[in-house]
Design an enzyme around this catalytic site. Structure first.
Site, PDB file in Angstrom:
ATOM      1  N   CYS A  94       0.816  -1.223   0.000  1.00 44.20           N
ATOM      2  CA  CYS A  94       0.000   0.000   0.000  1.00 44.20           C
ATOM      3  C   CYS A  94       0.847   1.270   0.000  1.00 44.20           C
ATOM      4  O   CYS A  94       0.552   2.220  -0.730  1.00 44.20           O
ATOM      5  CB  CYS A  94      -0.948  -0.003   1.201  1.00 44.20           C
ATOM      6  SG  CYS A  94      -0.161  -0.455   2.765  1.00 44.20           S
ATOM      7  N   HIS A 152      -3.014   6.514   4.272  1.00 35.89           N
ATOM      8  CA  HIS A 152      -1.572   6.597   4.504  1.00 35.89           C
ATOM      9  C   HIS A 152      -1.040   7.933   3.995  1.00 35.89           C
ATOM     10  O   HIS A 152      -1.448   8.413   2.930  1.00 35.89           O
ATOM     11  CB  HIS A 152      -0.838   5.484   3.746  1.00 35.89           C
ATOM     12  CG  HIS A 152      -1.014   4.114   4.319  1.00 35.89           C
ATOM     13  ND1 HIS A 152      -1.704   3.852   5.481  1.00 35.89           N
ATOM     14  CD2 HIS A 152      -0.562   2.908   3.866  1.00 35.89           C
ATOM     15  CE1 HIS A 152      -1.672   2.536   5.718  1.00 35.89           C
ATOM     16  NE2 HIS A 152      -0.992   1.951   4.763  1.00 35.89           N
TER      17      HIS A 152
END
Length: 340
Positions: free
Chosen positions: A130, A243
């Site tokens: 990710c 994130h």
């Protein structure tokens, strides 16, 4: 004529998001199967305005199915991905199992779409980590213009990257802080995550870096350019989804911050929000549920000749996992399978 699509791990965070995104993007589907482990058989999951009941992954026959999106972790993938691939179903795997296999393409469609043709060696395509996925979306257009030599990245990764257990732990510990009689010690994470940051994601390696940091190095080289030098520090923060990354790049050719901003505005998958004023940047809260990789705080690094700094934010359950997998499926359909 559409595709017959399987989502394995359909009851998890990423699996549910895969089903959402397939529906949102109107992927051409004739038939869809939601698979889960035996303990979750019969669990209902949403697919657009429909409800699906999960079937048993262990006994499922992949023969005649076109594409399988896997979100079941490396151990289960090791068992079931070869079985699906052998049956003629192309596996798009979200685990780390195949990412570093030279016979398996590792793909971010905005960055290295041509790599999809390598799927045929094993009938498997790998989805990147990710934190890597969102970074390379921003790096590639700048690399094409000025050739990136070195990347220094510090990540601020949300607890959803550690799955439902990570999200539950942050939620429970946050409530416990306000209730002195309710102690919630760390289980999923190595230290308290509520009101804290932890400079440790995945296991430690011999050289002192964590495996998450190593993944960013190796995957960036495989996806963008093996000559790029990358050093990373990966940190878990008390954010549920999204994130963030502070990225410093050094390029061979000089690249002005204004030109970099213009390049990124035109780049696929990128959304530049970069005003030098209060709130003129994106934070994880604003990126949740969005497809884009957001880029802010683009500025010259005056400590080196050809340096830039930027701030990159993305929904890790989407671009970092489920969205990228569905985009790979779209790429595979358009270039290879050609149905729908």
């Amino acid at each position: 004529m559409g595709y017959r699509v399987v989502v394995a791990g359909a009851t998890g965070n990423v699996g549910r998001e895969m089903l959402n995104i397939l529906a949102e993007r109107q992927f051409p589907i004739d038939e869809i199967a939601a698979l889960a482990s035996r303990k979750s058989i019969g669990t209902e999951v949403s697919f657009g305005d429909k409800t699906l009941k999960t079937k048993d992954l262990d006994t499922f026959d992949f023969t005649g199915w076109d594409i399988a999106l896997f979100a079941i972790g490396s151990e289960a993938t090791k068992q079931y991905a070869p079985k699906a691939a052998k049956a003629g179903c192309v596996v798009i795997d979200n685990s780390s199992l195949y990412r570093y296999d030279p016979d398996v393409p590792l793909i971010v469609p905005e960055v290295n779409p041509d790599a999809v043709m390598g799927y045929a060696k094993k009938n498997i395509i790998a989805n990147p980590n990710c934190s890597t996925a969102q970074m390379v979306v921003a790096l590639k257009p700048l690399h094409d213009r000025a050739k990136i030599k070195r990347v220094v990245v510090s990540t601020y990764q949300s607890v959803s990257g550690a799955g439902k257990e990570g999200m539950d732990e942050l939620w429970d510990q946050t409530k416990a802080v306000y209730n002195p009689t309710d102690d919630k010690p760390a289980k999923k994470f190595t230290k308290q995550i509520a009101f804290n940051v932890i400079p440790h994601i995945d296991v430690f390696m011999e050289d002192g870096q964590t495996k998450e940091e190593w993944k960013m190095v190796v995957e960036t080289k495989k996806i963008v350019d093996p000559s790029i030098k990358v050093t990373a520090t990966c940190v878990r923060v008390p954010v549920f989804v999204g994130h963030s990354e502070a990225v410093n790049i050094e390029t061979e050719d000089f690249l002005d911050e204004d030109e970099a901003r213009d390049i990124l505005r035109e780049a696929p998958g990128c959304m530049v929000i970069d005003k030098r004023e209060n709130g003129g940047y994106v934070t994880p809260v604003e990126c949740v549920g969005d497809f884009a990789t957001f880029i802010s705080r683009i500025r010259q690094d005056s400590t080196i000749d050809n340096g830039l700094n930027m701030w990159i934010v993305s929904d890790n359950l989407r671009k970092g996992a489920a969205l990228n997998a569905v985009q790979i499926a779209e790429l595979l359909g358009n270039r290879v399978l050609k149905k729908g």
